[in-house]
Design a protein around this motif. Structure first.
Motif, PDB file in Angstrom:
ATOM      1  N   GLN A  77      -5.321  -4.808   4.188  1.00 11.04           N
ATOM      2  CA  GLN A  77      -6.574  -4.190   4.625  1.00 11.04           C
ATOM      3  C   GLN A  77      -7.187  -3.438   3.452  1.00 11.04           C
ATOM      4  OE1 GLN A  77      -5.300  -1.771   8.053  1.00 11.04           O
ATOM      5  NE2 GLN A  77      -6.729  -2.958   9.287  1.00 11.04           N
ATOM      6  N   PRO A  78      -8.523  -3.489   3.295  1.00  9.17           N
ATOM      7  CA  PRO A  78      -9.161  -2.696   2.243  1.00  9.17           C
ATOM      8  C   PRO A  78      -9.155  -1.220   2.602  1.00  9.17           C
ATOM      9  CG  PRO A  78     -10.815  -3.805   3.567  1.00  9.17           C
ATOM     10  CD  PRO A  78      -9.490  -4.303   4.050  1.00  9.17           C
ATOM     11  N   SER A  79      -9.223  -0.362   1.579  1.00  7.99           N
ATOM     12  CA  SER A  79      -9.288   1.088   1.774  1.00  7.99           C
ATOM     13  C   SER A  79     -10.739   1.540   1.639  1.00  7.99           C
ATOM     14  CB  SER A  79      -8.402   1.802   0.751  1.00  7.99           C
ATOM     15  OG  SER A  79      -7.047   1.448   0.941  1.00  7.99           O
ATOM     16  N   ILE A  80     -11.408   1.669   2.757  1.00 12.40           N
ATOM     17  CA  ILE A  80     -12.829   2.032   2.795  1.00 12.40           C
ATOM     18  C   ILE A  80     -12.974   3.338   3.567  1.00 12.40           C
ATOM     19  CG2 ILE A  80     -15.134   1.336   3.560  1.00 12.40           C
ATOM     20  CD1 ILE A  80     -13.994  -0.517   1.449  1.00 12.40           C
ATOM     21  N   ASN A  81     -13.731   4.304   3.011  1.00 11.26           N
ATOM     22  CA  ASN A  81     -13.995   5.529   3.763  1.00 11.26           C
ATOM     23  C   ASN A  81     -15.464   5.938   3.621  1.00 11.26           C
ATOM     24  OD1 ASN A  81     -14.255   6.837   1.283  1.00 11.26           O
ATOM     25  ND2 ASN A  81     -12.166   7.641   1.326  1.00 11.26           N
ATOM     26  N   ASP A 131       5.006   2.752   7.512  1.00 10.63           N
ATOM     27  CA  ASP A 131       4.789   1.303   7.564  1.00 10.63           C
ATOM     28  C   ASP A 131       5.705   0.585   6.589  1.00 10.63           C
ATOM     29  OD1 ASP A 131       2.656   1.487   9.445  1.00 10.63           O
ATOM     30  OD2 ASP A 131       1.266   1.982   7.831  1.00 10.63           O
ATOM     31  N   VAL A 132       5.802   1.126   5.375  1.00 16.08           N
ATOM     32  CA  VAL A 132       6.667   0.523   4.357  1.00 16.08           C
ATOM     33  C   VAL A 132       8.107   0.486   4.862  1.00 16.08           C
ATOM     34  CG1 VAL A 132       7.529   0.727   1.993  1.00 16.08           C
ATOM     35  CG2 VAL A 132       5.146   1.301   2.502  1.00 16.08           C
ATOM     36  N   ARG A 133       8.556   1.585   5.426  1.00 14.74           N
ATOM     37  CA  ARG A 133       9.942   1.651   5.911  1.00 14.74           C
ATOM     38  C   ARG A 133      10.161   0.711   7.093  1.00 14.74           C
ATOM     39  NH1 ARG A 133      12.177   4.946   2.658  1.00 14.74           N
ATOM     40  NH2 ARG A 133      11.185   6.861   1.911  1.00 14.74           N
ATOM     41  N   SER A 134       9.137   0.523   7.916  1.00 12.78           N
ATOM     42  CA  SER A 134       9.284  -0.407   9.046  1.00 12.78           C
ATOM     43  C   SER A 134       9.403  -1.850   8.565  1.00 12.78           C
ATOM     44  CB  SER A 134       8.112  -0.262  10.017  1.00 12.78           C
ATOM     45  OG  SER A 134       6.915  -0.807   9.496  1.00 12.78           O
ATOM     46  N   VAL A 135       8.718  -2.176   7.453  1.00 16.08           N
ATOM     47  CA  VAL A 135       8.853  -3.513   6.872  1.00 16.08           C
ATOM     48  C   VAL A 135      10.273  -3.715   6.357  1.00 16.08           C
ATOM     49  CG1 VAL A 135       8.078  -5.062   5.036  1.00 16.08           C
ATOM     50  CG2 VAL A 135       6.396  -3.669   6.273  1.00 16.08           C
ATOM     51  N   LEU A 159       1.404  -4.936   1.409  1.00 19.37           N
ATOM     52  CA  LEU A 159       1.390  -3.883   0.382  1.00 19.37           C
ATOM     53  C   LEU A 159      -0.057  -3.513   0.072  1.00 19.37           C
ATOM     54  CD1 LEU A 159       2.911  -2.122  -1.686  1.00 19.37           C
ATOM     55  CD2 LEU A 159       2.674  -3.991  -3.318  1.00 19.37           C
ATOM     56  N   TYR A 160      -0.465  -2.310   0.488  1.00 20.44           N
ATOM     57  CA  TYR A 160      -1.824  -1.839   0.231  1.00 20.44           C
ATOM     58  C   TYR A 160      -1.891  -0.346   0.512  1.00 20.44           C
ATOM     59  CZ  TYR A 160      -1.957  -3.107   5.240  1.00 20.44           C
ATOM     60  OH  TYR A 160      -1.676  -3.263   6.578  1.00 20.44           O
ATOM     61  N   PRO A 161      -2.841   0.353  -0.123  1.00 21.73           N
ATOM     62  CA  PRO A 161      -2.891   1.814  -0.023  1.00 21.73           C
ATOM     63  C   PRO A 161      -3.110   2.353   1.382  1.00 21.73           C
ATOM     64  CG  PRO A 161      -4.157   1.087  -1.907  1.00 21.73           C
ATOM     65  CD  PRO A 161      -3.779  -0.147  -1.139  1.00 21.73           C
ATOM     66  N   LYS A 179     -11.657   5.059  -7.638  1.00 17.48           N
ATOM     67  CA  LYS A 179     -10.387   5.305  -6.947  1.00 17.48           C
ATOM     68  C   LYS A 179      -9.282   4.335  -7.380  1.00 17.48           C
ATOM     69  CE  LYS A 179     -12.882   6.580  -2.715  1.00 17.48           C
ATOM     70  NZ  LYS A 179     -13.113   6.201  -1.297  1.00 17.48           N
ATOM     71  N   LEU A 180      -9.620   3.387  -8.259  1.00 18.69           N
ATOM     72  CA  LEU A 180      -8.709   2.288  -8.554  1.00 18.69           C
ATOM     73  C   LEU A 180      -7.352   2.756  -9.049  1.00 18.69           C
ATOM     74  CD1 LEU A 180      -8.066  -0.703  -8.835  1.00 18.69           C
ATOM     75  CD2 LEU A 180      -9.258  -0.703 -11.033  1.00 18.69           C
ATOM     76  N   ASP A 181      -7.308   3.690  -9.977  1.00 15.54           N
ATOM     77  CA  ASP A 181      -6.022   4.144 -10.496  1.00 15.54           C
ATOM     78  C   ASP A 181      -5.160   4.751  -9.387  1.00 15.54           C
ATOM     79  OD1 ASP A 181      -6.466   3.272 -13.071  1.00 15.54           O
ATOM     80  OD2 ASP A 181      -7.238   5.193 -13.783  1.00 15.54           O
ATOM     81  N   THR A 182      -5.780   5.483  -8.485  1.00 16.47           N
ATOM     82  CA  THR A 182      -5.041   6.044  -7.346  1.00 16.47           C
ATOM     83  C   THR A 182      -4.505   4.926  -6.456  1.00 16.47           C
ATOM     84  OG1 THR A 182      -6.397   8.037  -7.349  1.00 16.47           O
ATOM     85  CG2 THR A 182      -5.203   7.544  -5.323  1.00 16.47           C
ATOM     86  N   PHE A 183      -5.347   3.913  -6.195  1.00 18.79           N
ATOM     87  CA  PHE A 183      -4.899   2.764  -5.402  1.00 18.79           C
ATOM     88  C   PHE A 183      -3.679   2.103  -6.058  1.00 18.79           C
ATOM     89  CE2 PHE A 183      -9.464   1.801  -3.697  1.00 18.79           C
ATOM     90  CZ  PHE A 183      -9.343   2.824  -2.776  1.00 18.79           C
ATOM     91  N   CYS A 184      -3.759   1.900  -7.367  1.00 20.17           N
ATOM     92  CA  CYS A 184      -2.662   1.229  -8.079  1.00 20.17           C
ATOM     93  C   CYS A 184      -1.394   2.079  -8.065  1.00 20.17           C
ATOM     94  CB  CYS A 184      -3.086   0.920  -9.517  1.00 20.17           C
ATOM     95  SG  CYS A 184      -4.370  -0.348  -9.651  1.00 20.17           S
ATOM     96  N   ASP A 185      -1.548   3.386  -8.175  1.00 24.72           N
ATOM     97  CA  ASP A 185      -0.387   4.280  -8.125  1.00 24.72           C
ATOM     98  C   ASP A 185       0.320   4.198  -6.772  1.00 24.72           C
ATOM     99  OD1 ASP A 185      -0.867   5.132 -10.704  1.00 24.72           O
ATOM    100  OD2 ASP A 185      -1.826   7.014 -10.127  1.00 24.72           O
ATOM    101  N   ILE A 186      -0.461   4.132  -5.705  1.00 22.15           N
ATOM    102  CA  ILE A 186       0.131   4.024  -4.368  1.00 22.15           C
ATOM    103  C   ILE A 186       0.852   2.691  -4.209  1.00 22.15           C
ATOM    104  CG2 ILE A 186      -0.364   3.924  -1.890  1.00 22.15           C
ATOM    105  CD1 ILE A 186      -2.776   5.783  -2.462  1.00 22.15           C
ATOM    106  N   ARG A 187       0.231   1.622  -4.689  1.00 24.62           N
ATOM    107  CA  ARG A 187       0.874   0.310  -4.632  1.00 24.62           C
ATOM    108  C   ARG A 187       2.214   0.322  -5.377  1.00 24.62           C
ATOM    109  NH1 ARG A 187      -2.002  -4.331  -3.262  1.00 24.62           N
ATOM    110  NH2 ARG A 187      -4.121  -3.947  -2.514  1.00 24.62           N
ATOM    111  N   LYS A 188       2.215   0.937  -6.568  1.00 29.18           N
ATOM    112  CA  LYS A 188       3.454   1.002  -7.347  1.00 29.18           C
ATOM    113  C   LYS A 188       4.508   1.831  -6.610  1.00 29.18           C
ATOM    114  CE  LYS A 188       5.928   0.591 -11.238  1.00 29.18           C
ATOM    115  NZ  LYS A 188       7.164   1.300 -10.888  1.00 29.18           N
ATOM    116  N   LYS A 189       4.102   2.932  -6.013  1.00 33.90           N
ATOM    117  CA  LYS A 189       5.031   3.781  -5.263  1.00 33.90           C
ATOM    118  C   LYS A 189       5.668   2.997  -4.120  1.00 33.90           C
ATOM    119  CE  LYS A 189       5.019   7.935  -2.334  1.00 33.90           C
ATOM    120  NZ  LYS A 189       4.164   9.031  -1.802  1.00 33.90           N
ATOM    121  N   TYR A 190       4.841   2.278  -3.364  1.00 35.67           N
ATOM    122  CA  TYR A 190       5.367   1.505  -2.238  1.00 35.67           C
ATOM    123  C   TYR A 190       6.237   0.340  -2.721  1.00 35.67           C
ATOM    124  CZ  TYR A 190       2.095   3.989   0.869  1.00 35.67           C
ATOM    125  OH  TYR A 190       1.412   4.943   1.592  1.00 35.67           O
TER     126      TYR A 190
END
Length: 379
Positions: A10-14, A365-369, A357-359, A254-265
């Protein structure tokens, strides 16, 4: 067992994206205009490239890059079979022949050691594909290209934000082509961009994306414009719109933040799943920054179709990337490819499954996967 369905992506739109698009609607600029130019400037600055040309898709970006290089009938372009349809299709559409080279099993990326053997007098370009957000070995690829006087057109559909030897993907090859499809690390809904450091090609690319009309054709509708225009080439309708760019402007910020979250997950996935026998988690090249557009898992001892079915029963969607191009009917019939031609690509395809895998996901959710994977494997 999850009670709510977890989509594959899903895209991260706010509200920032919504307000930016509303601003374009209120301004009256719906097609290419000032926000597209602003977006191009942000892409160029982010990637470190001199120029960015916003277009309607990564497919359009690849197509225009080949045309700008003058590639056409009887030419050959080297690329990987382990990619989406557009990488091979655009080569065929300009009249050239796609020459496939197998990938490395660890990175899924084109193997530079096999590229040189595929070069002929008709070879004009190499299209490396940065699979899942991890850069190809661009040092070796650029060295081969320079030695053989070839263009390098990077398919970076997965790789906005990625780095190689500390350089952002987007400023290394002759052209870099990005995708901003909703599943990507940032989105404009549909859309893409070409980045280049070569001044020679910029005007041609800008003209070709809008019917071959002069590069600033959009200004005809502003107070800077003039009604008169000339068609300088036979171009396409490949421009980005201001509505798309309006969505992309807050996204790239926001891209760097998105990428950081992806790497964390991704790290959470790897830490848990790497301990399971018969599963291979993604390899990270120390020379590259992996931005995890995908989290590809290899199932060595488990039936993939059954695995995806069982994940679905647990309310989790997965996908597969990719069916190698040489296995599709068009490429088999048109160019004589057959099963067995590229064993590494086939080996990966037969085992690969992409986990969500998405921000917009939460840690829960990650743990449920992870729990679902463990439940399927150990049950």
């Amino acid at each position: 067992m999850r009670t709510e369905f977890l989509p594959y992506c899903q895209p991260s739109i706010n509200d920032e994206e919504i307000e930016s698009v509303l601003d374009s609607l209120r301004s009256g600029w719906l097609t290419m205009g000032p926000k597209t130019i602003e977006f191009e400037n942000l892409i160029a600055k982010y990637t470190g490239a001199k120029h960015a040309i916003a277009v309607s898709s990564c497919t359009a970006a690849l197509h225009l890059s080949l045309l700008a290089c003058g590639i056409g009938k009887n030419d050959e372009v080297i690329t990987t079979p382990y990619t989406f349809a557009s990488t091979g299709n655009v080569i065929v559409q300009v009249g050239a022949k796609p020459v496939f080279v197998d990938v490395r099993k660890d990175t899924y990326n084109i193997d530079p050691e096999k590229i040189e053997d595929a070069i002929t007098p008709n070879t004009k370009a190499i299209i490396p594909v940065h699979f899942a957000g991890q850069s190809c070995d661009m040092h070796e690829i650029m060295k081969i290209a320079e030695k053989n006087n070839l263009f390098v057109i990077e398919d970076a559909a997965h790789a906005i934000g990625s780095e190689y030897h500390g350089k952002k993907i987007g400023c290394i090859g002759d052209f870099t082509c990005f995708s901003f499809y909703p599943t990507k690390n940032m989105t404009t809904g549909e859309g893409g961009a070409i980045t280049t450091n070569n001044d020679e090609f910029v005007d041609k690319l800008k003209s070709l994306r809008l019917h071959g009309i002069s590069k600033d054709a959009w200004k005809r509708y502003s107070n800077q414009g003039n009604w008169y225009y000339e068609i300088e080439d036979c171009g396409w309708k490949y421009n980005m719109t201001d509505l798309q760019a309006a969505l992309g402007i807050p996204q790239i910020k926001k891209l760097d933040t998105f990428c950081d979250i992806r790497k964390k997950y991704a790290d959470i996935y790897t830490k848990s799943l790497c301990r399971i026998e018969g599963i291979i988690t993604p390899y990270e090249d120390l020379d590259a920054k992996h931005v995890y557009h995908l989290y590809p898992l290899l199932l060595e001892k488990y039936n993939r179709a059954k695995f995806i079915e069982e994940m679905g029963k647990r309310n989790i969607s997965c996908s597969v990337h990719f069916i190698p191009l040489h296995l599709h009917p068009f490429y088999k019939n048109q160019f004589g490819f057959k099963k067995g031609d590229f064993p590494n690509a086939e080996w990966l395809y037969e085992r690969e499954v992409s986990l969500p895998l998405y921000p917009k996901m939460k840690i829960e959710d990650v743990r449920s996967v992870i729990e679902a994977v463990e439940d399927i494997i150990f049950s």
